[in-house]
Design a protein around this motif. Structure first.
Motif, short mmCIF file in Angstrom:
data_model
loop_
_atom_site.label_atom_id
_atom_site.label_comp_id
_atom_site.label_asym_id
_atom_site.label_seq_id
_atom_site.Cartn_x
_atom_site.Cartn_y
_atom_site.Cartn_z
N ILE A 1 -31.03 -17.63 -65.41
CA ILE A 1 -31.56 -19.00 -65.33
C ILE A 1 -30.43 -19.96 -65.70
CG2 ILE A 1 -33.33 -20.60 -66.17
CD1 ILE A 1 -34.95 -18.04 -67.01
N ALA A 2 -29.92 -20.66 -64.69
CA ALA A 2 -28.78 -21.56 -64.90
C ALA A 2 -29.24 -23.00 -64.74
CB ALA A 2 -27.68 -21.22 -63.90
N LEU A 3 -28.40 -23.93 -65.17
CA LEU A 3 -28.84 -25.32 -65.16
C LEU A 3 -27.77 -26.31 -64.78
CD1 LEU A 3 -28.77 -26.61 -68.72
CD2 LEU A 3 -28.94 -24.17 -68.40
N GLY A 4 -28.26 -27.44 -64.22
CA GLY A 4 -27.40 -28.58 -63.94
C GLY A 4 -27.77 -29.71 -64.88
N SER A 5 -27.88 -30.92 -64.32
CA SER A 5 -28.29 -32.08 -65.13
C SER A 5 -29.81 -32.01 -65.27
CB SER A 5 -27.86 -33.35 -64.40
OG SER A 5 -28.20 -34.47 -65.16
N THR A 6 -30.26 -31.73 -66.44
CA THR A 6 -31.68 -31.39 -66.61
C THR A 6 -32.21 -31.93 -67.92
OG1 THR A 6 -33.11 -29.47 -67.09
CG2 THR A 6 -30.78 -29.13 -67.43
N ILE B 1 -32.04 -18.29 -60.84
CA ILE B 1 -32.90 -19.48 -60.86
C ILE B 1 -32.04 -20.65 -61.33
CG2 ILE B 1 -34.90 -20.52 -62.02
CD1 ILE B 1 -36.12 -17.73 -62.27
N TYR B 2 -32.08 -21.77 -60.59
CA TYR B 2 -31.27 -22.93 -60.98
C TYR B 2 -32.19 -24.13 -61.10
CZ TYR B 2 -27.30 -26.21 -60.95
OH TYR B 2 -26.36 -27.17 -61.28
N HIS B 3 -32.11 -24.84 -62.22
CA HIS B 3 -32.86 -26.10 -62.33
C HIS B 3 -31.92 -27.22 -62.72
CE1 HIS B 3 -32.99 -26.16 -66.80
NE2 HIS B 3 -33.11 -24.84 -66.71
N THR C 1 -22.06 -32.73 -62.05
CA THR C 1 -20.68 -32.63 -62.54
C THR C 1 -19.97 -31.41 -61.91
OG1 THR C 1 -21.17 -31.13 -64.37
CG2 THR C 1 -21.44 -33.48 -64.82
N SER C 2 -18.66 -31.34 -62.14
CA SER C 2 -17.90 -30.20 -61.62
C SER C 2 -18.41 -28.90 -62.26
CB SER C 2 -16.41 -30.38 -61.92
OG SER C 2 -16.21 -30.66 -63.30
N THR C 3 -18.87 -28.96 -63.51
CA THR C 3 -19.40 -27.75 -64.17
C THR C 3 -20.68 -27.29 -63.48
OG1 THR C 3 -18.49 -28.51 -66.25
CG2 THR C 3 -20.17 -26.81 -66.39
N HIS C 4 -21.54 -28.28 -63.13
CA HIS C 4 -22.78 -27.91 -62.43
C HIS C 4 -22.45 -27.24 -61.09
CE1 HIS C 4 -24.66 -31.58 -64.65
NE2 HIS C 4 -24.55 -30.53 -65.45
N GLU D 1 -23.03 -16.64 -55.80
CA GLU D 1 -22.19 -15.48 -55.49
C GLU D 1 -22.65 -14.23 -56.24
OE1 GLU D 1 -19.08 -12.80 -54.96
OE2 GLU D 1 -19.46 -13.63 -56.95
N ARG D 2 -23.15 -14.42 -57.44
CA ARG D 2 -23.54 -13.26 -58.27
C ARG D 2 -24.98 -12.80 -57.99
NH1 ARG D 2 -18.55 -14.06 -59.10
NH2 ARG D 2 -17.61 -13.94 -61.17
N SER D 3 -25.77 -13.62 -57.25
CA SER D 3 -27.21 -13.32 -57.10
C SER D 3 -27.56 -12.88 -55.68
CB SER D 3 -28.05 -14.56 -57.43
OG SER D 3 -27.71 -15.07 -58.68
N LYS D 4 -28.52 -11.95 -55.60
CA LYS D 4 -29.00 -11.55 -54.27
C LYS D 4 -29.85 -12.67 -53.68
CE LYS D 4 -29.11 -6.61 -55.23
NZ LYS D 4 -29.29 -6.36 -56.66
N ALA D 5 -30.67 -13.31 -54.52
CA ALA D 5 -31.51 -14.43 -54.05
C ALA D 5 -31.44 -15.57 -55.05
CB ALA D 5 -32.96 -13.96 -53.91
N VAL D 6 -31.44 -16.80 -54.51
CA VAL D 6 -31.40 -17.98 -55.40
C VAL D 6 -32.69 -18.78 -55.22
CG1 VAL D 6 -30.27 -20.21 -55.83
CG2 VAL D 6 -28.88 -18.15 -55.55
N LEU D 7 -33.31 -19.10 -56.36
CA LEU D 7 -34.53 -19.91 -56.37
C LEU D 7 -34.19 -21.29 -56.93
CD1 LEU D 7 -37.71 -20.17 -56.30
CD2 LEU D 7 -37.68 -19.36 -58.65
N SER D 8 -34.47 -22.31 -56.14
CA SER D 8 -34.29 -23.70 -56.59
C SER D 8 -35.57 -24.08 -57.33
CB SER D 8 -34.08 -24.56 -55.33
OG SER D 8 -34.10 -25.91 -55.65
N PHE D 9 -35.43 -24.39 -58.61
CA PHE D 9 -36.58 -24.45 -59.51
C PHE D 9 -36.78 -25.88 -60.02
CE2 PHE D 9 -38.19 -23.41 -63.93
CZ PHE D 9 -39.41 -22.93 -63.52
#
Ligand code: SF4
Ligand code: SF4
Ligand code: SF4
Length: 327
Positions: A8-13, A63-65, A70-73, A82-90
């Motif tokens: 479970i990764a995150l951007g501006s949240t 999962i990304y929310h 930013t460049s980090t996001h 790249e590391r995931s078989k499937a990506v869910l936009s959450f």
């Protein structure tokens, strides 16, 4: 059956999406039955190097929310892909840019001027703004760069599935675990699946609709709505006609007009434009020959903060999606 590896990764949240996962209450036990959470920096002490340490395709569901701002996001999003078989936009922020995406109403330079120069407590005659390469003692550091605009995840990486809502609590409770079970059994939903209803919110709303016109728009503090009657037909701007169903209408049941957090249905390109057209027809503006310019201006004047009303969650994916200069 092997457990899925979920990151479970995150951007501006605001992290409401993380709280929605914790809010599963006892259902979180069903989640840990099917999945090992291998990366979740909000909840545990994970660093980006932990995500980097996975090999390509090591993670089953990423999962990304949050908005990509930013460049980090951006780096996190590419890495997760790249590391995931499937990506869910959450959640609404990842799906449409969300509330942080309203940053696109200002240019990056305007943001910097307000924060680093114009505030009453700032003294910064040389207008020094955040640097991305800095030296601290003997260390050379690369810091995140604020990008020119907030973006939806799908405008940055390839996304497989979408789960809308802000926060996506209901959808998460009802749909996430069944979907993960399908993935665990090797039955992947078709790419692009939106885990929600295909119908509009009005289609699932139980409020009585009489298809009548309204003569003025009212704001929520100006009236106590009558229960059981369509809020839009009572003059409140309810985004139901332009919004995807599936949330169970919790706001409307509490007599609060829908703000549109599930985003538009598949047929609608621009949620705000669709809603403006719905309002025009209910206000009778489509028969504008019967209205004077003054009448139209008065009606429109009832809509305070049009962008925040019609594009609260979807500005970065709207047809007109950002401010590009200063007059
Ligand atoms: S979708 Fe809503 S709850 Fe989730 S991060 Fe964005 S603002 Fe917060
Ligand atoms: S406009 Fe709102 S209150 Fe009216 S039917 Fe649609 S969702 Fe329900
Ligand atoms: S009623 Fe509207 S604002 Fe409320 S949860 Fe549903 S889509 Fe979101």
């Amino acid at each position: 059956m092997n457990k899925l590896k979920v990151a479970i990764a995150l951007g501006s949240t605001c992290s409401g999406c993380d709280v929605a996962i914790l809010d599963l209450n006892e259902k979180i036990l069903n989640l840990v039955e099917v999945a090992d959470i291998v990366y979740w920096p909000t909840a545990m002490d994970f660093k980006i190097k932990d995500l980097e340490a996975f090999k390509s395709g090591d993670i089953d569901v990423g999962i990304y929310h949050g908005t990509v701002r930013t460049s980090t996001h951006e780096h996190t999003a590419h890495l997760l892909r790249e590391r995931s078989k499937a990506v869910l936009s959450f959640g609404a922020c990842a799906y449409f840019g969300g509330i942080p995406g309203l940053c696109n109403l200002s240019t990056k330079n305007e943001v910097f001027r307000t924060v680093y120069q114009d505030t009453a407590s700032t003294v910064n005659p040389d207008f020094v703004t955040p640097q991305t390469e800095v030296k601290v003692g003997k260390f050379d550091l690369t810091l995140p760069e604020l990008k020119d605009e907030g973006k939806a995840l799908r405008d940055v990486i390839d996304v497989d599935y979408y789960l809308p809502g802000c926060p996506p609590t209901v959808m998460l409770r009802e749909k996430l675990i069944p979907i993960l079970k399908l993935v665990q059994g090797g039955e992947l939903p078709p790419k692009g699946t939106v885990i929600a209803s295909d119908k509009t919110l009005c289609d699932e709303c139980e409020m009585k609709k009489e298809n009548k016109s309204i003569s003025k728009i009212v704001r929520t503090h100006e009236m106590i709505p009558t229960p059981g009657i369509c809020l839009l037909e009572q003059g409140l701007i309810c985004m139901g006609p332009a919004t995807r169903g599936g949330c169970g209408t919790p706001c409307i049941k509490a007599l609060v007009p829908c703000r549109g957090c599930m985003g538009p249905t598949a047929e609608v390109k621009d949620q705000g434009a669709k809603m403006i057209s719905a309002i025009a027809s209910i206000l009778g503006v489509s028969e504008e020959k019967d209205l004077s310019a003054e009448d139209v201006a008065k009606l429109i004047d009832g809509i305070k903060d049009p962008v925040g009303t019609f594009y609260r969650f979807t500005l970065p994916v709207a047809l007109i999606n950002k401010k590009v200069g200063v007059k």
